[in-house]
Design an enzyme around this catalytic site. Structure first.
Site, PDB file in Angstrom:
ATOM      1  CG  ASP A   5      -2.109   1.243   1.057  1.00  0.00           C
ATOM      2  OD1 ASP A   5      -2.851   1.162   0.190  1.00  0.00           O
ATOM      3  OD2 ASP A   5      -2.375   1.166   1.962  1.00  0.00           O
ATOM      4  CE  LYS A  14     -13.569   4.243 -10.865  1.00  0.00           C
ATOM      5  NZ  LYS A  14     -14.123   3.025 -11.394  1.00  0.00           N
TER       6      LYS A  14
END
Lengths: 252, 252
Positions: free
Chosen positions: A171, A217
């Site tokens: 992440d 996105k």
């Protein structure tokens, strides 16, 4: 909590920092624009010198960690004929223990806005105990590479790294990559395949590649391999969404 | 590292612990068998009393954390007519900072097998700073519920919990669930949708449900919601695979 966040947000806005950070270029391979976004995030500010930069080597870094660090760091600046130097294909990304320190002026802001909060991956002062890592970014290739040494406090299965600690590093790398591409983002999806357990103490290479950017996105893939690239430990697809930091801070 | 792991493994094997742990029942709703597996993992050993159990309340737990803890804890034992007590529908799972302490005899083993390694989610001694959580298991419903309070050292986006810290808690809950169902497991896949950022300091409910068990594969879903259930923060599908701990320890 909301009042405290509001105060932080207004602090940022007064200083004209995060409100000026807009989503980056729509074409991901536009390296000039990427560098602009990068700069707008304050990642090259002279204030950096006043914080401890956790991405620099310390005594806990092993031989393999140092070898890989030097490999990429040596490509951050290239010497031209005549001795002049210029930016190389890779950039080392500095790393701090508070988000606020990433902003231009963060040195002063972090004194004004006191907080016990610390970045999850940089919350331990003991060198080598948890996450030791450094990130490099290649704007031409649209790739991020992290060298990661897994400390003894990251245990999951006995003698091995916790799946959550691996997810945290993934992440971190894909999040940094998405931020460079598009300004402030939040994680929308992480789909991680764990293929081979990672022994504690291992040095790993985490490489992310930009797949595409569609509106807000950002799609990125990521692989975690052994330091020599011979073992694939995890592969991941990630989706990030551009956000307004003001909205995040105010909880709206 | 390999020699050290080998030593740990031989230590387990000499004491006949992990080598005796076999995958659990093929039918997930067989609560008696689940309890047997649970017991084989040593989770009810009298040795527990000699370790600090991190799943018990401490001074950092807020009102909401305590309310939810009491709600589930009060259902771990029920009083029959006549005053006799028996096991209730929920079981609280104890939690330690070394994997070895989960095994029967872990108190002694942890003294014999010295290690700096600590479970990732229990590696910080400061109450309330990182992961405060307690897990409850309901064998009849095949559900795990964790109450989780997110400390100030888990920051990702400013004022909010790091995506990796959320993934860590999800992996912890679904991993514990899979272990109860099937003995030792490793995470094979985590597919996490992050729907709503989580403010630092929040108390959350993490609920996992067994979908199915097919051979060595265990499929589980998991939701992270606000403590009152009104906000869905993440939803996850997870896949675990049964393993032999001996093989994991020896790196084979």
């Amino acid at each position: 909590m909301a009042r405290s966040l509001g105060r932080i947000c207004r602090g940022f806005q007064r200083l004209g920092l995060l409100s000026s950070v807009q989503p980056g270029p729509s074409h991901p391979s536009s390296s000039a624009s990427v560098r602009t976004t990068f700069s707008m995030l304050g990642l090259k500010s002279s204030f950096f010198a006043k914080h401890r930069d956790f991405s620099l080597p310390n005594s806990s870094w092993g031989t393999e960690m140092m070898r890989l660090y030097k490999h990429y760091d040596s490509q951050c600046e290239v010497e031209l004929e005549g001795g002049e130097k210029q930016e190389g294909p890779w950039q080392r990304l500095p790393s701090y223990n508070r988000f606020i320190k990433y902003a231009t002026g963060g040195h002063y802001l972090s004194k004004i806005i006191q907080s016990k909060a610390r970045l999850f991956t940089r919350n331990n002062k003991d060198a080598g105990a948890t996450f030791e890592y450094v990130l490099f970014f290649n704007s031409e290739e649209q790739k991020c590479v992290a060298i990661f040494q897994a400390g003894h406090l990251l245990e999951g299965p006995p003698g091995h790294v916790h799946g959550g600690a691996i997810a945290t590093m993934i992440d971190t790398v894909v999040g940094a990559h998405a931020t460079i591409v598009s300004g402030p983002v939040v994680t929308a999806n992480l789909n991680i395949n764990y293929r081979k357990p990672i022994p504690l103490g291992s040095t790993l290479v985490i490489e992310s590649s930009l797949v595409k950017k569609e509106g807000k996105k950002i799609f990125i893939t990521c692989k975690v391999t052994s330091s020599d690239g011979s073992k694939l430990h995890t592969d991941t697809t990630a989706l990030f969404v551009s956000i307004s930091v003001s909205n995040l801070l105010l909880g709206s």
